[in-house]
Design a protein around this motif. Structure first.
Motif, mmCIF file in Angstrom:
data_model
loop_
_atom_site.group_PDB
_atom_site.id
_atom_site.type_symbol
_atom_site.label_atom_id
_atom_site.label_comp_id
_atom_site.label_asym_id
_atom_site.label_seq_id
_atom_site.Cartn_x
_atom_site.Cartn_y
_atom_site.Cartn_z
ATOM 1 N N THR A 216 -9.297 71.779 16.888
ATOM 2 C CA THR A 216 -9.282 72.664 16.071
ATOM 3 C C THR A 216 -8.183 73.620 16.633
ATOM 4 N N GLY A 217 -7.195 73.844 15.571
ATOM 5 C CA GLY A 217 -6.314 75.141 16.622
ATOM 6 C C GLY A 217 -5.844 76.257 15.559
ATOM 7 N N ASP A 246 -2.567 70.917 21.436
ATOM 8 C CA ASP A 246 -1.433 71.996 21.720
ATOM 9 C C ASP A 246 -2.415 73.270 22.518
ATOM 10 N N HIS A 247 -3.135 73.141 22.044
ATOM 11 C CA HIS A 247 -4.651 74.426 21.899
ATOM 12 C C HIS A 247 -6.029 74.052 23.029
ATOM 13 N N PRO A 248 -5.508 73.629 23.991
ATOM 14 C CA PRO A 248 -6.945 73.138 24.667
ATOM 15 C C PRO A 248 -7.627 74.356 25.962
ATOM 16 N N ALA A 255 -15.782 79.926 30.776
ATOM 17 C CA ALA A 255 -14.478 78.504 31.277
ATOM 18 C C ALA A 255 -15.409 77.489 32.533
ATOM 19 N N ASP A 256 -16.748 78.615 32.582
ATOM 20 C CA ASP A 256 -17.228 77.465 33.799
ATOM 21 C C ASP A 256 -18.582 76.877 32.811
ATOM 22 N N ARG A 257 -18.544 76.689 31.546
ATOM 23 C CA ARG A 257 -19.159 75.692 31.044
ATOM 24 C C ARG A 257 -18.048 74.865 30.067
ATOM 25 N N GLN A 260 -11.376 71.504 29.669
ATOM 26 C CA GLN A 260 -9.655 72.074 28.775
ATOM 27 C C GLN A 260 -9.453 69.819 28.424
ATOM 28 N N LEU A 261 -8.766 69.626 27.740
ATOM 29 C CA LEU A 261 -8.398 67.903 27.402
ATOM 30 C C LEU A 261 -7.401 68.690 26.933
ATOM 31 N N ARG A 262 -6.087 68.616 27.571
ATOM 32 C CA ARG A 262 -4.691 68.374 26.879
ATOM 33 C C ARG A 262 -4.376 67.133 26.524
#
Length: 272
Positions: A216-217, A246-248, A255-257, A260-262
């Motif tokens: 999703t972007g 591009d946008h993970p 953020a703690d839950r 991010q997989l780029r």
């Protein structure tokens, strides 16, 4: 591997998919080489990808419907099984899952996902509608497409018979695929699934849920990307896995839950 165990342990999974998911299956609207191979005449006319033709008004009906016929046949009918979708299904198919996707190519359904658990708020290439619209009716794309393809000039890729260009059977007005492109978009075919999706989300709002956000972007972030973040935020038992080339990035509030997989989605899923 932490992610593998997380998916294996999850009983409830929400899948949010954007254009990056279908791009990983080869349906990439930004890929110039793919566009050149599929639409060589349009390439010679100066176009370089599918996005450039979305809403473009500078071509004759014969030219643009020649393109639409070839494009819809390729995306909605020729593309069927895809490894990236089947890999995802192998991970979640036996779980309590629901899919929301901005993609209109029906790739989830074609790769084993239950249509009753798929919400496509942006529409479906396999339906057509009046552009006015004069009613809430939609029409099966297949017979309309067959007529177009029967009159597709193999050299110019134009529609050679003007009578093959679709007109609304009720008012005679212009038609288009039932996909969100303006205020003319008919929502009716998706209202039931939208209600099912909302009910499913509320049913699981206070239970552990794994959210898999795939490709999703920021073209239409309000359709899938932001809702995935909002559901994660409001459900303290939710965890978000964002797969994105591009946008993970994720908001600091969750953020703690989140993880991010780029990378390319097909390659990321293949490692699980």
């Amino acid at each position: 591997m932490e992610i593998v165990q997380m998916i294996r342990d999850a009983k409830v999974v929400l899948i949010g998919a954007g254009a990056g998911m279908s791009a990983a299956a080869g349906i990439d609207y930004t890929n110039t080489e793919r566009f050149r191979q599929l639409f060589p005449i349009m390439y010679k006319r100066g176009f370089r990808n599918n996005y450039q033709l979305m809403g473009y008004q500078g071509l004759s009906p014969a030219i643009i419907w020649g393109y639409h016929a070839m494009h819809v046949q390729n995306v909605a009918y020729d593309n069927r099984e895809a490894a990236v979708y089947q890999q995802l299904f192998s991970l979640v198919g036996d779980k309590e899952y629901f899919v929301i996707t901005s993609n209109v190519d029906t790739m989830f359904e074609k790769n084993g996902f239950d249509p009753a658990r798929i919400f496509t708020p942006q529409g479906n290439y396999k339906l057509m509608q009046c552009l006015r619209p004069c009613s809430d009716d939609t029409y099966d794309t297949r017979p309309i497409l067959d007529k177009l393809l029967a009159h597709l000039d193999p050299v110019t890729h134009e529609i050679s018979d003007a009578s093959a260009i679709p007109r609304c059977p009720k008012c005679g007005g212009e038609m288009f695929m039932n996909v969100r492109g303006g205020r003319w978009f008919i929502e009716k075919p998706y209202e039931q699934q939208g209600a099912r999706f909302q009910s499913w989300v509320h049913e699981h709002l206070h239970t552990p849920i794994l959210i898999m956000d795939l490709g999703t972007g920021f073209n239409t972030p309000g359709v899938v990307r932001w809702p995935m973040e909002q559901i994660t935020y409001h459900n303290p038992a939710a965890f978000l896995l964002r797969f994105n080339r591009d946008h993970p990035e994720v908001p600091a509030e969750i953020a703690d839950r989140s993880l991010q997989l780029r990378g390319n989605i097909d390659e990321l899923l293949a490692m699980l």
